[in-house]
Every structure is written in C-alpha cells, then in structure tokens.
Design a protein around this motif. Structure first.
Motif, short mmCIF file in Angstrom:
data_model
loop_
_atom_site.label_atom_id
_atom_site.label_comp_id
_atom_site.label_asym_id
_atom_site.label_seq_id
_atom_site.Cartn_x
_atom_site.Cartn_y
_atom_site.Cartn_z
N GLN A 58 0.84 -1.20 0.00
CA GLN A 58 0.00 0.00 0.00
C GLN A 58 0.87 1.25 0.00
N ILE A 86 -11.93 1.29 -3.06
CA ILE A 86 -11.31 1.07 -4.37
C ILE A 86 -10.28 2.16 -4.66
N ARG A 89 -7.30 1.44 -2.14
CA ARG A 89 -6.68 0.12 -2.19
C ARG A 89 -6.24 -0.30 -3.59
N LYS A 90 -6.95 0.20 -4.60
CA LYS A 90 -6.57 -0.18 -5.97
C LYS A 90 -5.65 0.86 -6.61
N ASP A 261 -9.09 -7.75 -4.92
CA ASP A 261 -7.84 -7.09 -4.52
C ASP A 261 -6.80 -8.19 -4.40
N ARG A 264 -4.87 -8.39 -1.02
CA ARG A 264 -5.59 -8.75 0.21
C ARG A 264 -6.44 -9.99 0.04
N THR A 267 -12.63 -9.15 -2.41
CA THR A 267 -13.07 -8.11 -3.34
C THR A 267 -13.23 -6.80 -2.58
N TYR A 268 -13.23 -5.70 -3.35
CA TYR A 268 -13.39 -4.39 -2.70
C TYR A 268 -14.77 -4.28 -2.05
#
Ligand SMILES: [Zn+2]
Length: 845
Positions: A58, A86, A89-90, A261, A264, A267-268
C-alpha cells in the motif's frame, strides 16, 4: 451505560495488544533466523508477515498517486465505502471523508446509549470503518437532531451559513481534487438533502476569496475542486431527470466493486462490507454479499471547474482524465516512483528499501519553490517517509503507564523503537508532543538490526487541565478523543533520513471518576415522591494507588448532603455503589402540586477524610403527576435499554422483567399488563414464534401493550415466517411525524385511555423531544379505536399513533409514538400516558 472512558481504554488496550502481538511475532521469527544462521536480508523478506507485506505494498502504491478525493456524508454509514476502498486500495488515492454530523440522533441497536453518548460511540465506529476503507474521517460537528423531512428544517437547526462555513473550511484545508457524495438535494432524510445542497455551494465558495475570507490565513488558501460527483439514487427520486441527462451525455462514472484485490485476497465490495459492519450501532448488517456481488456504483458529474479536463467516456474512476499542471506533474508522477511498485512483486524487500533510500536522497517529490500547491508535495513526501519506515522495519510504539492523564500528576510512558530490519539505523533526533524532553544523554545514537531501545518519557498534566470525560460532553469541543501524545523519531539509514511516528490519544480524567449514575434523570410520580430511592453510582479509580472515599448525595431542595457508606477502590478498579437517600420535593402529594425541581441531585466523590472532593456528577430531578390503577402487576420485555424498567419504577408499580422463555412457557396470568418494548419483535426474533401465547393472554383478560416497530419488522412476511402479530390486523407504513411540537388532536376525547387514571390533555404533549412517532400504521382493523391524530406542518393527519382494541376478555394497545425517547428524557406527560396504558381496563365500575 458505557462511558467513553471505558470505551477508549478498551480500544487503546486492543490496539496496543495487536501491535505488540505483531512485534512479538516478528521478534520470534527474527530470533529463529539468527539461531539458524539465516538472518540475512533475504531471510528477513520471507519473515515479513502478511500484514507487513500488505502495508508495504500500500505504501508503494500510495507513491503512484498524488490525488485527493473527498467523500461528503451526512451521517456515519452514509459514506461511499466501496468507492473509497477502491480509490485507496486499488489506486493509492489519498481519501478523506467529511461527515456533517456524528449521527447522534439515530437509534442504537447494540446498547442503551443515545444522543451525545451515541455520537461518541459512532465517532469511534467511523474511525474503525475508515481504517478498513483506508480513508481519514473528519466531522463538521453539526447537530443531529433526529429525522427531518426537509433541508430547510436541517438548516433551521444548523444555520445555513455556519454549516457552509465549516464545509468550506474543510475543503480549503484538505484540498480535494474531486468530491463524491451519496446525497442529492431532494432525496430522503433532510440532513442528506441539506448536505447535498451544502456541497454544491461549497464547491464554488471554497474557491472564492470573497467567501469566508477570515479563513485565509495560517496556510489555508482558496481551493478549486475540479469535479463533484453525486451518486445515482437508489430509489426513483427527484434527481431521476439529472441522472438520465448525465447518462445521455456520458457524464457518468461506473465503478465495479466486485473486482478482487490481489494483495488482500478479497473483493473491494467485501472490504466495504467489513467496514460497514463497524457501524454496529446502526446494524444489523448483512454478513455476506449477495451471490454475484454488488451492482456497479454509478455517479453523475454534478459540477466541474472551468479549467477541469473533460470526463472521458466510460470512465472507471472519478479522477480519469485529470492532469496536474506542467512542472508539478513531472515532479509528482515521475518514472522513479513508477519503478518502485514492480520491485514489490520481486519479493525483494532489500531492493525496495535500496530504491526508496535512493529516491529520498535524490529528492523525490521535493517541492519546487514556484509551486502554489505545497501541501500536495508534503503529502507525497510523507508517503515516501511512510514507505521508508515500512520497508526498513523501523517501528515505534508509545505505551503509557496509566490509561488516562490525571490533573496535577505526572504520567510515565515508554517509547519503544525497534529495528526489525537488516541494516543499522541512526537516531538523529526525537521530537515530542505532550511529553517533557528527556536528557540528551538518554538518547541512543544507533540501533543495530534486531535491537530495541526503550526511552522513558513523562507527561505532566497541570492541575487546571480540562477534563475530557465523559466523551458525550465533548462531542463538539474538539476533545472527543482526549489529548494527543506523540513522538516522531528522525531516523537515518544509509544516508536517507525519514521520521517514524508514534502517537496515542488519551483522556484527561479525575483521579476517581463517576462514569454513570442510574436512574438519570430521576423521575418521581405521585406514587413514589418523597420515598427513599437507591441510585447506582458507577465509579472507577484511575490511579495506580488505592483510594478510600465516600459518596455524598446533595438534596436538590435544601442542599443537605447525605453520606453513602465508605468504599475502597484498588488501582484501576471499577465499582457500582448503591447510594440510598430520599430526595425532597416541594408541594403536597394530595393536591398533586409538585413542581419539577430546578436543581439537580448532586453526587460527589469525597476522600474518606471528607476534606476534599475528587469529582462530581449531577442527576436532573423531575416530577410527573402520574397516577396508576391500584394493585397492578406489570411484566415487560425490554429491547435495547432500561428505560421501561426505570419508568415503571418511577410510577411505583410492581414490575417484573420478562424473557422470551417466560412468554413461551411461563404463567402470564399474574400480570394485568404486559409491555413489549420498541422493536421488540426485532430485538427478540424468537418472540414471533411465541406470539400466540401473548394473544391467548389477551383473550383471557390481559392487557398487552406493543411499542413502535419498523414496517419491515412487523408486517406479515411469509419468507420470514412472520404472521400478523396483532389480534386484529395492523399494517405499518413508513410515515413519521418529525416535529416534536406537532399539535395533537383528541379525536375520541371520551376514550378511557385518555381519561383514567389521568385526564390527558394537550399539556401532556408539551416539551417532547426529537419527534412524535415513526412508522405509523397505515391500515388497521375496524375493531381498533384511534383516539389521537397528529401531523407535521402542511401534511395529512396521521391517526394511527395510538390504537386500542378489546379482544376476548382483554385489551390490546399498539402505539407508534416514541415513548421510549420521552420517558428516557423525563417528559412528565409521557409518564401520565404510560400510566393510563398500563392501567387500561382496570377501572372498577
Ligand atoms: Zn444518513
């Protein structure tokens, strides 16, 4: 009653424990590698925990993105959780959320706290949710006075200009490139509409030097947001036209939250649901997502700056197409930063660290003197420092010896600095906030790999320091989370220098604190006035030494103190102390001439020698002239708090708390009246299967009272195995009366419910708080009488707020008025109506 103090102590211990566990694990792994001769840089990489890898990833992703997106929400849980997740994290976007209120006007499905106490809890919940979303929460601190139907009503409470001033200041301070919001100007809750209007106005006002010019100092400047997006509304609404127009012109962004993700493993949308679950007081939330995940999240472009780049067709993020000015873009989006992320997938922490060290030495993200956007450079430099700390394994932690700061005392703390990395680090300096600077001789110079140093610190709290507990009293003064203690350790590693921060927030509390008193407010009625009463006083000793004391209760009329018995508290011990005394009220019981007492009852914790007081707390005292039928035995099934218990006790009736098992299998015939508390069928889902017992009880002569429910908790639903719950059908709708002063019309003035034992008049509906009622019945069987009618200004009368029917030999009362709020607040009229409800059918003759 859960005090903020207990709450913060818990979360503090929890976070320390979690970090300590992680550090311990890292230490064990490190020791293992030393023992097996594998303590090389490469060994350290495989030893890094999953959480550490995620954190480093991150931190590197954050170096790819110099943009800030702000979400604006009216209440906690109104934030766009999936989009925020999103974006951070994305894409590594810097995300912040601004909440108009703390949501203190809502309901609490997990505990008894309401109003400011609830707001303090929701602020904590919001912090936890934000941690999962990777965003930072901020609050405007506007008052949540409960549900309102229009933006105009919200602005009457907030003050339009004051609300706008706060919103504009946050935009100028946080400098978002894009704002997103769930709120349009016409849909739903009045706070939502008002927030939707504010953000539109603030978009322009924040950039206008003529608006709120007094804010433009100390580094705060005007700020032009580039784009404002409003989410498509869930239900068809007034913005339908705007949504269709945006769809036609392509000015929309559609975001798929179901993408996985990779780092992790979820999913978001799943992460967003996990964040939502932290808003526990607003639950219950679904445990899992529906199969196939969530539908796309769609936004329409509601406003854009004159110089903003056009939104591309089929945009996947709200930032797509935006460019930084020339010169700034080259510095903040350089090739050097882009090259860092691929190093992570090589699983070589050493290469990542070396590249970051070079980047710092080469002046990555160093601001040009010419730029007027210094904060954006500062943000990216902080992000680079954070990446350096994460990659280097240099870790800091602050642990205080006491859970609170006590005025007039000194609190010790240890600052642990750990080097879990593989390179020696040099400690250049330490800057402290809230601590005294330790002697220079105590500062270590170097920190070898695997080494931990502990620096002892101390913080002196002045005798005159402001107390920050209970949190409910500090919702609006900036001390909600107590005082901040912080240390910033300036580290250099192979010639690159970066700070590693440690901070904690801690309350300032008296040495011995009264955390709560029940009952509060103290309500007496004709049946209980001038009789000895036992209060429960909850105290906690915050000191590291034993405390011997006494509680003194001060009488509201003559101020005579009554001493409770002596008590002893060990260090950090909490106790519930019974204090029995007889508060004196003015007037004569026969004439019912008592007055609501203006002075509160004062409880003081004294030292045992009675020479000095340590802390105090007041309990408001209220008289209600409420009579009840003689010889009543009442059973009640509480839902979320003790309001019913205290209210029945104030009326002086013999009352017993029931469980669902009592309803299912117990002997109910000894109760003349049974009360199901608000949302009881939701709080106790097993009650639905036992409902026929309640119907039999009524048929056999009992009096059953059911407080308000939401329509989706009440109306018959075969999928949930929920039949009609009332003896004759009642169908709830979604209508409310939100004006707590809405006039009451007595449509059946002769109805016994309004006449025995107390003659109910308009006076009994004065001084109400928050609202009249919610989820009023929209249809009911002809067997019911509806003796009251009320409505918000300009709306149709609602007649179903109080329904009563005879059934068999007994009686059934359903009421959607918010008695629990009025009883809890000590509104005298509510006690008189409750007295009539429980006495219904008891009049002899
Ligand atoms: Zn809301």
């Amino acid at each position: 009653m859960k005090s903020r103090n207990q709450f913060s102590v818990f979360s503090f211990q929890f976070s320390v424990a979690r970090r300590a566990a992680r550090i311990f694990l890292a230490f064990v792994l490190f020791a293992l590698f030393v023992a097996t001769g594998l303590a090389s840089g490469q060994g350290r990489v495989t030893a890094a925990s999953e959480a550490e890898n995620v954190e480093l990833y991150q931190a590197l992703l954050d170096l790819q993105n110099p943009w800030t997106v702000m979400c604006v929400a009216a209440h906690p849980d109104d934030e766009d959780g999936a989009t925020l997740t999103i974006l951070r994290r994305k894409y590594g976007v810097h995300t912040v959320t601004v909440f108009s209120t703390y949501g203190e006007g809502g309901q609490n499905v997990v505990g008894p706290e309401l109003y400011e106490e609830l707001g303090a809890i929701r602020a904590r919940e919001t912090e936890e949710a934000a941690r999962v979303q990777g965003s930072e929460p901020y609050f405007l601190g506007l008052r949540d006075f409960g549900f309102s139907k229009s933006a105009d009503e919200a602005f009457r409470f907030w003050g339009h200009d004051e609300a706008l001033r706060r919103m504009v200041l946050k935009i100028r301070e946080l400098r978002p490139d894009v704002i997103i919001t769930n709120h349009d100007t016409v849909t739903g809750h009045g706070h939502h509409q008002a927030t939707g209007r504010l953000v539109l106005e603030a978009f322009d006002a924040a950039a206008d030097p003529q608006r709120f010019p007094e804010q433009l100092r100390n580094g705060v400047t005007t700020w032009q947001v580039k784009r404002l997006f409003v989410r498509f509304q869930f239900e068809g609404s007034g913005s339908k036209q705007a949504e269709e127009e945006a769809t036609r012109t392509g000015k929309i962004v559609s975001i798929n939250p179901n993408e996985r993700d990779a780092v992790r493993g979820t999913t978001y949308a799943e992460q967003a649901l996990q964040a939502l679950q932290h808003h526990a007081t607003q639950g219950p939330w679904p445990k899992t997502l529906p199969p196939g995940g969530r539908p796309p999240i769609r936004y329409r472009l509601a406003r854009e700056a004159k110089d903003a780049a056009p939104l591309p067709a089929n945009a996947q993020t709200v930032l797509e197409g935006l460019r930084l000015p020339q010169g700034v873009e080259e510095t903040l989006l350089p090739q050097e930063a882009k090259a860092l992320l691929p190093l992570f997938s090589d699983k070589s922490r050493q290469n990542v660290l070396s590249a970051l060290i070079n980047a710092r030495k080469n002046g990555l993200f160093a601001a040009h003197a010419v730029t007027n956007d210094q904060p954006r450079f500062r943000l990216m430099q902080e992000r680079l420092s954070h990446a350096l700390a994460a990659a280097s394994g240099i870790n800091t932690m602050l642990i205080t010896s006491n859970k609170v700061l006590i005025p007039g005392t000194t609190t010790k703390a240890s600052l642990n600095i750990n080097n879990f990395g593989s390179r020696p680090a040099r400690i250049e300096s330490i800057s402290l906030r809230g601590f005294e600077q330790p002697g220079k001789a105590n500062l270590p110079k170097t920190l070898a790999p695997g080494e931990t140093v502990i620096i002892e610190l101390q913080s002196s709290t002045p005798r005159t320091a402001n107390i920050t507990v209970p949190a409910a009293e500090h919702l609006y003064d900036g001390k909600l989370f107590g005082e901040e203690l912080a240390a910033s350790v300036n580290v250099s590693l192979d010639g690159a220098t970066f700070p590693v921060e440690a901070k904690t927030q801690i309350d300032v509390a008296p040495a011995v604190e009264i955390t709560s008193i029940t009952p509060s407010p103290f309500v007496v009625t004709s049946g209980t006035v001038n009789k000895p009463t036992t209060f429960s006083v909850h105290v906690i000793n915050h000191q590291q030494e034993r405390f011997n004391g006494k509680i003194v209760a001060g009488n509201p009329v003559n101020h005579n103190g009554v001493f409770g018995s002596a008590f002893t508290l060990e260090p950090n011990q909490a106790l519930e102390l019974p204090v029995t005394f007889e508060p004196q009220f003015h007037g004569s019981a026969e004439r019912g001439g008592f007055k609501a007492v203006e002075n509160p009852i004062r409880f003081i914790v004294m030292r045992a020698d009675l020479k000095s007081g340590v802390s105090q707390r007041n309990v408001p005292a209220i008289y209600s002239h409420a009579l009840v039928a003689p010889n009543l035995h009442v059973g009640y099934l509480p839902s979320f708090d003790e309001t019913l218990k205290h209210s029945l006790s104030a009326l002086g009736v013999d009352a017993k708390e029931l469980t669902v098992d009592d309803v299912r299998a117990g002997d109910l015939s000894s109760y003349q009246t049974i009360i199901i508390d608000n949302r009881g069928y939701q709080a106790h889902p097993e009650l639905i299967a036992a409902n026929s017992r309640l119907m039999d009880y009524v048929k056999a002569g009992g009096n059953l009272i059911v407080f308000y429910h939401k329509n989706n908790e009440w109306n018959p639903d075969p999928q949930r195995n929920r039949p009609q719950l009332a003896p004759y059908p009642i169908t709830l709708g979604g209508l409310r009366v939100t004006d707590e002063n809405a006039p009451i019309e007595f449509t059946e003035p002769q109805n016994p419910l309004l006449n025995y034992p107390n003659k109910i008049t308009a006076e009994d509906f004065k001084g109400w708080i928050q609202e009249r009622g919610l989820y009023y019945p929209q249809d009911w069987d002809a067997h019911y009488s509806a003796p009251l009618s009320m409505n918000d200004p300009g709306e149709q009368p609602l007649r179903g707020g109080l329904l009563v029917a005879d059934y068999g030999s007994g009686h059934y009362i359903y009421t959607s008025l918010v008695w629990y709020r009025q009883l809890r607040a000590g509104i005298p009229g509510a006690y008189r109506v409750l007295a009539n409800m429980i006495s219904y059918g008891r009049k002899e003759n």
